[in-house]
Design a protein around this motif. Structure first.
Motif, PDB file in Angstrom:
ATOM      1  N   MET A   1       0.833  -1.170   0.000  1.00 23.07           N
ATOM      2  CA  MET A   1       0.000   0.000   0.000  1.00 23.07           C
ATOM      3  C   MET A   1       0.884   1.240   0.000  1.00 23.07           C
ATOM      4  O   MET A   1       1.963   1.226   0.582  1.00 23.07           O
ATOM      5  N   THR A   2       0.387   2.260  -0.603  1.00 29.57           N
ATOM      6  CA  THR A   2       1.003   3.575  -0.514  1.00 29.57           C
ATOM      7  C   THR A   2      -0.049   4.534   0.010  1.00 29.57           C
ATOM      8  O   THR A   2      -1.179   4.554  -0.475  1.00 29.57           O
ATOM      9  N   ASP A  12       5.035   3.814   1.919  1.00 31.77           N
ATOM     10  CA  ASP A  12       4.550   2.468   1.648  1.00 31.77           C
ATOM     11  C   ASP A  12       4.508   1.687   2.952  1.00 31.77           C
ATOM     12  O   ASP A  12       5.316   1.916   3.849  1.00 31.77           O
ATOM     13  N   CYS A  14       2.379  -1.996   5.083  1.00 36.41           N
ATOM     14  CA  CYS A  14       1.378  -3.064   5.117  1.00 36.41           C
ATOM     15  C   CYS A  14      -0.005  -2.445   5.379  1.00 36.41           C
ATOM     16  O   CYS A  14      -0.125  -1.256   5.670  1.00 36.41           O
ATOM     17  N   ALA A  18      -0.661   1.170   7.049  1.00 35.46           N
ATOM     18  CA  ALA A  18      -1.287   2.110   6.119  1.00 35.46           C
ATOM     19  C   ALA A  18      -2.579   2.655   6.714  1.00 35.46           C
ATOM     20  O   ALA A  18      -2.866   3.848   6.600  1.00 35.46           O
ATOM     21  N   LEU A  33      -0.009  -1.090  -4.532  1.00 38.69           N
ATOM     22  CA  LEU A  33       1.237  -1.386  -5.216  1.00 38.69           C
ATOM     23  C   LEU A  33       1.004  -2.611  -6.095  1.00 38.69           C
ATOM     24  O   LEU A  33      -0.009  -3.308  -5.929  1.00 38.69           O
ATOM     25  N   THR A  36       0.013  -5.751  -4.215  1.00 38.82           N
ATOM     26  CA  THR A  36      -0.989  -5.606  -3.167  1.00 38.82           C
ATOM     27  C   THR A  36      -2.134  -6.593  -3.389  1.00 38.82           C
ATOM     28  O   THR A  36      -2.642  -6.712  -4.497  1.00 38.82           O
TER      29      THR A  36
END
Length: 78
Positions: A1-2, A12, A14, A18, A33, A36
């Protein structure tokens, strides 16, 4: 994840981290990402609405900025 903030600075992480970061940002956004898992962005978005931001702060949490979005909605009857 971003997770991106309003100025497009990102980090970025997990799903768990996030969600916590998103809960701590006003106007943040989540992006996946390439690796993901399916549905992760919506899980992060939903989780962020129910957890408190800035978990590393001590003391009483009574100000709206210290509560989860869900807690603020419940306080205001939305």
């Amino acid at each position: 994840m971003t997770v991106l903030d309003r100025g497009n600075a990102g980090a970025d992480g997990c799903e768990h981290h996030a969600a916590r970061l998103l809960a701590s940002l006003e106007g943040g956004r989540v992006y996946v990402l390439p690796d993901t898992p399916e549905g992760a962005a919506i899980r992060v978005f939903k989780a962020a609405g129910g957890i408190r931001p800035f978990c590393w702060y001590d003391g009483p949490r009574v100000d709206p900025a210290q509560l989860s979005r869900a807690e603020n909605r419940a306080r205001h009857g939305h």
